[in-house]
Design a protein around this motif. Structure first.
Motif, PDB file in Angstrom:
ATOM      1  N   ARG A 200       0.852  -1.102   0.264  1.00  0.00           N
ATOM      2  CA  ARG A 200      -0.080  -0.308  -0.065  1.00  0.00           C
ATOM      3  C   ARG A 200       0.921   1.090  -0.056  1.00  0.00           C
ATOM      4  NH1 ARG A 200      -5.731   0.130   1.453  1.00  0.00           N
ATOM      5  NH2 ARG A 200      -5.909   1.576  -0.060  1.00  0.00           N
ATOM      6  N   SER A 201       0.994   1.722  -1.099  1.00  0.00           N
ATOM      7  CA  SER A 201       2.004   2.987  -1.596  1.00  0.00           C
ATOM      8  C   SER A 201       3.161   2.163  -1.042  1.00  0.00           C
ATOM      9  CB  SER A 201       1.620   4.042  -0.498  1.00  0.00           C
ATOM     10  OG  SER A 201       0.648   4.829  -0.921  1.00  0.00           O
ATOM     11  N   LEU A 202       2.959   1.009  -0.748  1.00  0.00           N
ATOM     12  CA  LEU A 202       3.810  -0.030  -0.399  1.00  0.00           C
ATOM     13  C   LEU A 202       3.116  -1.444  -0.234  1.00  0.00           C
ATOM     14  CD1 LEU A 202       6.566   1.290   2.068  1.00  0.00           C
ATOM     15  CD2 LEU A 202       6.418   1.612  -0.112  1.00  0.00           C
TER      16      LEU A 202
ATOM     17  N   VAL B  33       3.360  -7.621   5.737  1.00  0.00           N
ATOM     18  CA  VAL B  33       3.585  -6.829   7.255  1.00  0.00           C
ATOM     19  C   VAL B  33       4.468  -5.956   7.021  1.00  0.00           C
ATOM     20  CG1 VAL B  33       4.273  -6.813   9.648  1.00  0.00           C
ATOM     21  CG2 VAL B  33       2.741  -8.581   8.907  1.00  0.00           C
ATOM     22  N   LEU B  34       4.626  -5.914   5.881  1.00  0.00           N
ATOM     23  CA  LEU B  34       5.404  -5.166   5.559  1.00  0.00           C
ATOM     24  C   LEU B  34       4.763  -4.078   4.801  1.00  0.00           C
ATOM     25  CD1 LEU B  34       8.658  -6.518   4.475  1.00  0.00           C
ATOM     26  CD2 LEU B  34       8.021  -5.551   6.405  1.00  0.00           C
ATOM     27  N   ARG B  35       4.273  -4.943   3.945  1.00  0.00           N
ATOM     28  CA  ARG B  35       3.278  -4.399   3.195  1.00  0.00           C
ATOM     29  C   ARG B  35       1.858  -4.917   3.171  1.00  0.00           C
ATOM     30  NH1 ARG B  35       4.250  -2.876  -2.847  1.00  0.00           N
ATOM     31  NH2 ARG B  35       4.619  -1.145  -2.489  1.00  0.00           N
TER      32      ARG B  35
ATOM     33  N   ALA C 258      -7.292  -3.148   6.312  1.00  0.00           N
ATOM     34  CA  ALA C 258      -6.865  -1.993   6.005  1.00  0.00           C
ATOM     35  C   ALA C 258      -5.885  -2.458   4.900  1.00  0.00           C
ATOM     36  CB  ALA C 258      -6.219  -1.468   7.113  1.00  0.00           C
ATOM     37  N   VAL C 259      -5.449  -1.817   3.845  1.00  0.00           N
ATOM     38  CA  VAL C 259      -4.553  -2.044   2.992  1.00  0.00           C
ATOM     39  C   VAL C 259      -3.129  -1.208   2.866  1.00  0.00           C
ATOM     40  CG1 VAL C 259      -4.266  -1.979   0.567  1.00  0.00           C
ATOM     41  CG2 VAL C 259      -6.418  -2.460   1.250  1.00  0.00           C
ATOM     42  N   LEU C 260      -2.279  -1.923   2.585  1.00  0.00           N
ATOM     43  CA  LEU C 260      -0.765  -1.452   2.259  1.00  0.00           C
ATOM     44  C   LEU C 260      -0.665  -0.830   1.084  1.00  0.00           C
ATOM     45  CD1 LEU C 260       1.672  -3.481   4.069  1.00  0.00           C
ATOM     46  CD2 LEU C 260       0.731  -1.678   4.766  1.00  0.00           C
TER      47      LEU C 260
ATOM     48  N   GLN D 118      -1.435  -2.983   6.000  1.00  0.00           N
ATOM     49  CA  GLN D 118      -0.271  -3.902   6.254  1.00  0.00           C
ATOM     50  C   GLN D 118      -0.392  -5.146   6.742  1.00  0.00           C
ATOM     51  OE1 GLN D 118      -0.436  -0.675   6.638  1.00  0.00           O
ATOM     52  NE2 GLN D 118       1.341   0.495   6.349  1.00  0.00           N
ATOM     53  N   GLY D 119       0.231  -6.086   6.448  1.00  0.00           N
ATOM     54  CA  GLY D 119       0.012  -7.332   7.078  1.00  0.00           C
ATOM     55  C   GLY D 119      -1.218  -8.032   6.420  1.00  0.00           C
ATOM     56  N   ASP D 120      -1.948  -7.665   5.535  1.00  0.00           N
ATOM     57  CA  ASP D 120      -3.150  -8.327   4.854  1.00  0.00           C
ATOM     58  C   ASP D 120      -2.734  -9.084   3.574  1.00  0.00           C
ATOM     59  OD1 ASP D 120      -4.881  -8.051   7.096  1.00  0.00           O
ATOM     60  OD2 ASP D 120      -5.273  -6.145   6.530  1.00  0.00           O
TER      61      ASP D 120
END
Length: 284
Positions: A2-4, A8-10, A20-22, A238-240
């Motif tokens: 997400r924007s990365l 869990v990094l992204r 929620a999204v990364l 992040q993490g999803d």
């Protein structure tokens, strides 16, 4: 991403019961999102369980991400007795910290574990991994990987994939559910138990307007779809990454990337499963 990416990094995370999204840009795993404030991330979601959705599984490595949440860093989805799909970026060097997933010796698929702090379910070794060679980290197109297990999952523990003929499953305005253990606030507050959130699939025109190209990635309708809530508030984070977007009992998307988490003008972007189903089938 997400924007990365949303590993869990992204990876994407389910926030307050909503995913929620990364961002589309790759960020270091376990790094919290920085573009969304607490009230901009997923809200209005709810807890769920792997008893209800046994096909929701997770990737974990304690040596890489710590032991508190079974080392979870990405989501994944069982689509066959021995076949699991996830995001290609979950196997990137950035995510794993090594160039070859075999080098991360404690990498496991976590099955049947709603609460990542528990010992329920199983942690299964990966027999093989196919990462889409056409995955483009610049646009984020083709973000899919296939994991093969050494033995079969229990009967009923997989979900069917949307096919090209199932266009009604991802038509604009369709209601969907996203699942994950990701960041619930956009500030690195990762869920310990599985969450789900309702989102709406948006039109390709809306998605293209949000992501015309640039640092976050480029929306390509042939391999992607996007979903969220009008005005924001529901998303993956992040993490999803690699987790499921589901409509009427069918897998239509894999959490991939986005800009921030649950922002009004930036819906989450998912790998369009119908576009990669034939690729996955070749590795089942």
């Amino acid at each position: 991403m997400r924007s990365l990416f949303r590993a869990v990094l992204r990876s994407r995370a389910v926030i307050a019961g909503v995913v929620a999204v990364l961002p589309a840009l790759a960020i270091p795993l376990a790094a919290p999102a920085t573009s969304a404030s607490a009230n901009e991330v997923v809200v209005g979601g709810a807890p769920t369980s792997t008893d209800q959705q046994p096909w929701v599984v997770a990737l974990g490595s304690r040596s890489r991400f710590g032991a508190s949440r079974s080392g979870q860093f990405c989501g994944a989805v069982a689509v066959g007795p021995r076949t699991v799909v996830t995001a290609a970026h979950c196997f990137s060097t950035e995510a794993l910290g090594v160039s070859d997933w075999h080098q991360l010796t404690d990498l496991r698929l976590i099955v049947g574990r709603t609460d990542l702090t528990s010992t329920s379910g199983e942690e299964l070794p990966l027999a093989d991994v196919w990462v889409n060679p056409a995955f483009d980290p610049t646009t984020n197109a083709g973000d899919v990987a296939v994991i093969t297990l050494g033995h079969s999952l229990p009967s009923g523990a997989s979900i069917p994939m949307a096919q090209p003929s199932d266009s009604a499953d991802y038509a604009p305005g369709t209601q969907a559910q996203v699942y994950g253990w990701g960041d619930t606030t956009g500030h690195g507050d990762y869920a310990t138990s599985l969450r789900t959130a309702p989102v709406t699939i948006f039109s390709d025109t809306t998605c293209e307007k949000a992501y015309p190209g640039g640092g976050d990635g480029t929306y390509e309708s042939s391999t992607m779809l996007c979903a969220g809530a009008q005005g924001g508030g529901k998303d993956a984070c992040q993490g999803d990454s690699g987790g499921p977007l589901v409509v009427a009992g069918r897998l239509v998307g894999l959490v991939s990337w986005g800009n921030g988490c649950a922002l009004a003008d930036y819906p989450g972007v998912y790998t369009r499963v119908s576009a990669v189903a034939s690729l996955v089938a070749q590795h089942m």
